[in-house]
Motif scaffolding. Sequence first.
Motif, PDB file in Angstrom:
ATOM      1  N   GLU A  57     -40.285  40.862 -20.938  1.00 23.58           N
ATOM      2  CA  GLU A  57     -41.669  41.053 -21.355  1.00 23.58           C
ATOM      3  C   GLU A  57     -42.094  39.914 -22.257  1.00 23.58           C
ATOM      4  O   GLU A  57     -41.271  39.238 -22.848  1.00 23.58           O
ATOM      5  CB  GLU A  57     -41.863  42.411 -22.013  1.00 23.58           C
ATOM      6  N   GLU A  63     -49.407  36.945 -11.380  1.00 17.47           N
ATOM      7  CA  GLU A  63     -48.534  37.897 -10.703  1.00 17.47           C
ATOM      8  C   GLU A  63     -47.285  37.208 -10.159  1.00 17.47           C
ATOM      9  O   GLU A  63     -46.189  37.776 -10.217  1.00 17.47           O
ATOM     10  CB  GLU A  63     -49.287  38.607  -9.581  1.00 17.47           C
ATOM     11  N   ALA A  95     -44.925  36.751 -13.061  1.00 12.58           N
ATOM     12  CA  ALA A  95     -44.348  38.043 -13.436  1.00 12.58           C
ATOM     13  C   ALA A  95     -43.279  38.455 -12.430  1.00 12.58           C
ATOM     14  O   ALA A  95     -42.213  38.959 -12.814  1.00 12.58           O
ATOM     15  CB  ALA A  95     -45.439  39.107 -13.534  1.00 12.58           C
ATOM     16  N   GLU A 134     -43.604  41.707 -17.647  1.00 11.30           N
ATOM     17  CA  GLU A 134     -44.986  41.706 -18.125  1.00 11.30           C
ATOM     18  C   GLU A 134     -45.254  40.345 -18.756  1.00 11.30           C
ATOM     19  O   GLU A 134     -44.406  39.789 -19.437  1.00 11.30           O
ATOM     20  CB  GLU A 134     -45.146  42.829 -19.163  1.00 11.30           C
ATOM     21  N   THR A 135     -46.446  39.807 -18.507  1.00  4.00           N
ATOM     22  CA  THR A 135     -46.858  38.536 -19.099  1.00  4.00           C
ATOM     23  C   THR A 135     -48.376  38.543 -19.222  1.00  4.00           C
ATOM     24  O   THR A 135     -49.069  39.060 -18.343  1.00  4.00           O
ATOM     25  CB  THR A 135     -46.379  37.333 -18.257  1.00  4.00           C
ATOM     26  N   ALA A 148     -53.237  40.840 -18.337  1.00  4.26           N
ATOM     27  CA  ALA A 148     -51.783  40.980 -18.168  1.00  4.26           C
ATOM     28  C   ALA A 148     -51.444  41.023 -16.694  1.00  4.26           C
ATOM     29  O   ALA A 148     -52.197  41.549 -15.871  1.00  4.26           O
ATOM     30  CB  ALA A 148     -51.278  42.249 -18.838  1.00  4.26           C
ATOM     31  N   CYS A 149     -50.291  40.454 -16.367  1.00  5.43           N
ATOM     32  CA  CYS A 149     -49.737  40.557 -15.031  1.00  5.43           C
ATOM     33  C   CYS A 149     -48.384  41.253 -15.148  1.00  5.43           C
ATOM     34  O   CYS A 149     -47.591  40.955 -16.048  1.00  5.43           O
ATOM     35  CB  CYS A 149     -49.578  39.189 -14.387  1.00  5.43           C
ATOM     36  N   LEU A 150     -48.142  42.172 -14.263  1.00  2.75           N
ATOM     37  CA  LEU A 150     -46.962  43.026 -14.287  1.00  2.75           C
ATOM     38  C   LEU A 150     -46.256  42.917 -12.955  1.00  2.75           C
ATOM     39  O   LEU A 150     -46.901  42.722 -11.921  1.00  2.75           O
ATOM     40  CB  LEU A 150     -47.384  44.476 -14.520  1.00  2.75           C
ATOM     41  N   GLN A 207     -46.591  44.044  -7.733  1.00  2.00           N
ATOM     42  CA  GLN A 207     -47.241  43.254  -8.776  1.00  2.00           C
ATOM     43  C   GLN A 207     -48.632  43.829  -9.005  1.00  2.00           C
ATOM     44  O   GLN A 207     -49.224  44.402  -8.098  1.00  2.00           O
ATOM     45  CB  GLN A 207     -47.400  41.781  -8.377  1.00  2.00           C
ATOM     46  N   PHE A 232     -50.446  47.196 -22.209  1.00  2.00           N
ATOM     47  CA  PHE A 232     -49.605  46.426 -21.293  1.00  2.00           C
ATOM     48  C   PHE A 232     -48.261  47.114 -21.083  1.00  2.00           C
ATOM     49  O   PHE A 232     -47.749  47.183 -19.957  1.00  2.00           O
ATOM     50  CB  PHE A 232     -49.362  45.009 -21.819  1.00  2.00           C
ATOM     51  N   ALA A 255     -46.910  48.582 -17.510  1.00  2.00           N
ATOM     52  CA  ALA A 255     -45.635  48.147 -16.926  1.00  2.00           C
ATOM     53  C   ALA A 255     -44.779  49.354 -16.556  1.00  2.00           C
ATOM     54  O   ALA A 255     -44.219  49.416 -15.447  1.00  2.00           O
ATOM     55  CB  ALA A 255     -44.888  47.226 -17.891  1.00  2.00           C
TER      56      ALA A 255
END
Length: 162
Positions: A29, A81, A84, A103-104, A121-123, A132, A149, A153
């Motif tokens: 993360e 994505e 991530a 997570e990012t 956020a991209c998960l 994703q 976030f 996630a």
Amino acid sequence: MTDTGVPDALAARVATRLIARGQTVAVAESSAGGLVASRLLRVPGASAYFLGGGVIYTAAARQALLCITAEDMAGLRPSTEAYAALLAERVRQRLGADWGLAETGATGPTGNRYGDAAGHACLAVAGPDARQRTLETASADRAANMETFATAALELLEEALG
């Protein structure tokens, strides 16, 4: 999650599914700052399913902890994505887990250096079912975004677990 450290229902459901399947998870993360791991570890019996993880907040952490090189990053940028998904797959591989969760993003109060607004956020989940997702909260509240976030996630992992 509560202030008393009592596990939240979402993390408990994820833990129950992982334990029932005899499966494990590893976490990478960034913007959530360790909240995903914290929530999973608050569930009693975490050693049965949680293998570890890291806060991959910088390129130095990415290289040192996940061995993601400049070549691996060719054509990628953080807070996407695809990035991530790379984090999720790499943490899964490095720790030998059945599932990788990543997570990012940009928590705020401002956006990140890549042009994403606060609340982006991209998960990603890697494993038997890869997924994703991108999340946009439209909020500059750093603490609230971190919690959101982390929840998103865990929800994505819960969906992948079925």
